[in-house]
Design a protein around this motif. Structure first.
Motif, PDB file in Angstrom:
ATOM      1  N   ASP A 141      37.135  24.283  14.944  1.00 10.37           N
ATOM      2  CA  ASP A 141      38.484  23.965  14.473  1.00 10.37           C
ATOM      3  C   ASP A 141      38.487  23.262  13.119  1.00 10.37           C
ATOM      4  N   LEU A 151      39.006  33.803  12.357  1.00  9.64           N
ATOM      5  CA  LEU A 151      37.966  32.815  12.049  1.00  9.64           C
ATOM      6  C   LEU A 151      37.308  32.282  13.312  1.00  9.64           C
ATOM      7  N   HIS A 152      38.104  32.118  14.378  1.00  6.71           N
ATOM      8  CA  HIS A 152      37.533  31.685  15.657  1.00  6.71           C
ATOM      9  C   HIS A 152      36.569  32.741  16.193  1.00  6.71           C
ATOM     10  N   VAL A 200      45.211  23.764  14.434  1.00  5.94           N
ATOM     11  CA  VAL A 200      44.336  24.885  14.788  1.00  5.94           C
ATOM     12  C   VAL A 200      44.056  24.871  16.289  1.00  5.94           C
ATOM     13  N   VAL A 237      43.571  32.288  12.228  1.00  3.85           N
ATOM     14  CA  VAL A 237      42.907  31.407  13.191  1.00  3.85           C
ATOM     15  C   VAL A 237      42.105  32.247  14.174  1.00  3.85           C
ATOM     16  N   ILE A 277      37.794  25.916  10.525  1.00  2.00           N
ATOM     17  CA  ILE A 277      38.949  26.812  10.398  1.00  2.00           C
ATOM     18  C   ILE A 277      40.053  26.125   9.601  1.00  2.00           C
TER      19      ILE A 277
END
Length: 144
Positions: free
Chosen positions: A41, A34-35, A66, A31, A44
């Protein structure tokens, strides 16, 4: 009678909290990664689902899971909430940015009446919309 071979069956047992899910630490790490790449969200959650992760009570990753992880680790949106635009008006933060001052400077002038009520529209959420009036903006720029 001939014996049949046994087949292995994997069953995903729902758990009560996300931290009890196998691979939770790896999911939290993904998370964050990817953020950091700029995914939202929804994106993700979809990517994590494709990678085989799942939420506590689902076979895929829920978007709100997420969001909960991001907030728990203080990985907040870099852009903040989507700006609300009202034609011909400024929010206090937007006016402050235009004038090159802090929002508190604008709030102080609202509360002391230096920005007259005729230029201000208040909403039910205690937000103030200040007219984009050239004379008002010019006067505030001189004061700033």
């Amino acid at each position: 009678m001939a014996l049949r071979p046994l087949h292995r069956l994997e069953v995903q047992t729902p758990v009560g909290v996300q931290t009890a899910v196998n691979g939770c630490a790896a999911m939290v790490e993904r998370v964050g990664a990817l953020h950091a790449q700029g995914l939202d969200d929804t994106q993700i959650a979809a990517q994590l689902s494709r990678e085989g992760f799942h939420s506590a009570r689902r076979s895929d990753v829920a978007e709100d899971a997420v969001t909960t992880i991001r907030h728990a680790y203080r990985w907040l949106d870099r852009t903040g909430p989507r700006p609300v635009v009202r034609e011909g008006y400024h929010t206090v933060p937007a006016l402050a940015q235009r004038l090159g001052v802090r929002p508190q400077w604008v709030y102080r002038r609202l509360h002391t009446g230096q920005i007259e009520a005729e230029y201000v529209t208040a909403t039910h959420r205690h937000s103030s919309w200040i007219q984009d009036d050239p004379a008002l903006i010019s006067r505030l720029q001189i004061q700033a």
